[in-house]
Write a protein that holds these residues in place. Sequence first.
Motif, PDB file in Angstrom:
ATOM      1  N   GLY A  67       0.828  -1.200   0.000  1.00 12.45           N
ATOM      2  CA  GLY A  67       0.000   0.000   0.000  1.00 12.45           C
ATOM      3  C   GLY A  67       0.860   1.246   0.000  1.00 12.45           C
ATOM      4  N   ILE A  97      -0.698  -0.693  -4.467  1.00 13.59           N
ATOM      5  CA  ILE A  97      -2.054  -0.151  -4.380  1.00 13.59           C
ATOM      6  C   ILE A  97      -1.948   1.287  -3.886  1.00 13.59           C
ATOM      7  N   GLY A  99      -3.256   4.852  -2.503  1.00 11.65           N
ATOM      8  CA  GLY A  99      -4.285   5.577  -1.765  1.00 11.65           C
ATOM      9  C   GLY A  99      -4.037   7.061  -1.915  1.00 11.65           C
ATOM     10  N   TYR A 111      -8.320   5.324   3.708  1.00  8.26           N
ATOM     11  CA  TYR A 111      -7.351   4.515   2.973  1.00  8.26           C
ATOM     12  C   TYR A 111      -6.500   3.681   3.930  1.00  8.26           C
ATOM     13  N   LEU A 115      -6.534  -0.290   3.357  1.00 11.35           N
ATOM     14  CA  LEU A 115      -5.331  -1.020   2.967  1.00 11.35           C
ATOM     15  C   LEU A 115      -4.977  -2.081   3.999  1.00 11.35           C
ATOM     16  N   VAL A 120      -2.507  -5.791   2.852  1.00 12.81           N
ATOM     17  CA  VAL A 120      -1.252  -5.505   2.155  1.00 12.81           C
ATOM     18  C   VAL A 120      -0.106  -5.982   3.039  1.00 12.81           C
ATOM     19  N   LEU A 123       3.310  -0.995   4.094  1.00 18.43           N
ATOM     20  CA  LEU A 123       2.716   0.298   3.765  1.00 18.43           C
ATOM     21  C   LEU A 123       3.794   1.366   3.662  1.00 18.43           C
TER      22      LEU A 123
END
Length: 353
Positions: A67, A97, A99, A111, A115, A120, A123
């Motif tokens: 994320g 991914i 956000g 977000y 996430l 995920v 991050l």
Amino acid sequence: MRRKAPTIYDIAAHAGVSVSTASRVLNGHATVNPALRERVERAMTELRFRPNRIAQTLYHHRSHTIGCILPDIGNPFFSQLFLQLEIGAFERGYTMILGNTVSTRALERTYLRTLAERQVDGLLYLGGLANDAAPDPADLQLVREVAEHLPVVVVNGELPGVPIAARVRSDEAGGMRDLLALLHTRGHRDVAFLGGRADVTTSLEKLREYDRIVPHAPAHWRQVTGLTIDAGREAMTRLLTGGNLPTAAVCINDLVAAGALAVAHERGVEVPGTLSLSGFDDIFVAQVVSPPLTSVNHNYGLLARAALNALLDGMTGPAADAVGHDLAGTPRQVDIPTEIVERASIRTVTHRI
């Protein structure tokens, strides 16, 4: 009529092996006979088999997704950095991914939760709360709860009190020092500062360097108007109407510099003939304006690689706890040097003796 997707049972039957053998091949076990592995892989190709990633996530407790939370993908600094992160993640077998919070704290919280719920593996946190000069304790608590179960790496920011895995930053303060030193060597003693926000830590970091190096600047040389092109227009307008014009101005970023340059052109102020101008971030804008801007480059590729490496270490390395901290609980810090890219927006000033 849509064809039914092949299953692991179809693969096993097509390859002439047991379902357990096909499953071991699919899940990457090294104990499978090479000849059997080749038959299973050939069957997967011939049947156009696509693994069920959700099932694999449950089996391996890994989603192979990362994320990334950032405030504005439309800002070329973030888009340039995210592109490097996405390429690097793909090369390492991960999907990114995004956000994009559009600088909205409520969406940033959403977000963060989303996430984490999507499991995920790690991050990356860019901007937003991580650049807030006075972060909300409730927001920090939310990130803290996520970071207790998930490795978090902060890029060019800080999350005080949150157990992050690592902090990776380009040396923005050093970049501002180097920029002011360059202007000094080119003969500029009177330098203004345009743009920035008093509630954003990266702005304050650059401002502290400016105030230390140019301590006696008149008030109107210090225009903290924002981070956008319009903020640059406003800053330059105020500078030109304040009297006592300096010989140079440093801008908080290249967008502000572009706005400032536009007003200078409109007012008949020659750049760099009358006023030298520099940006920061070295985004594409710096190359397409006239004159092209001298700017500070963050070493985007190196910054992205360092952030991903730190996150992967937190996800897979021999960490002392669940999220990659050392034994003292102190996050790693990785500093990436910036570099000045000189272009045509700065002239040399000759002082008479």
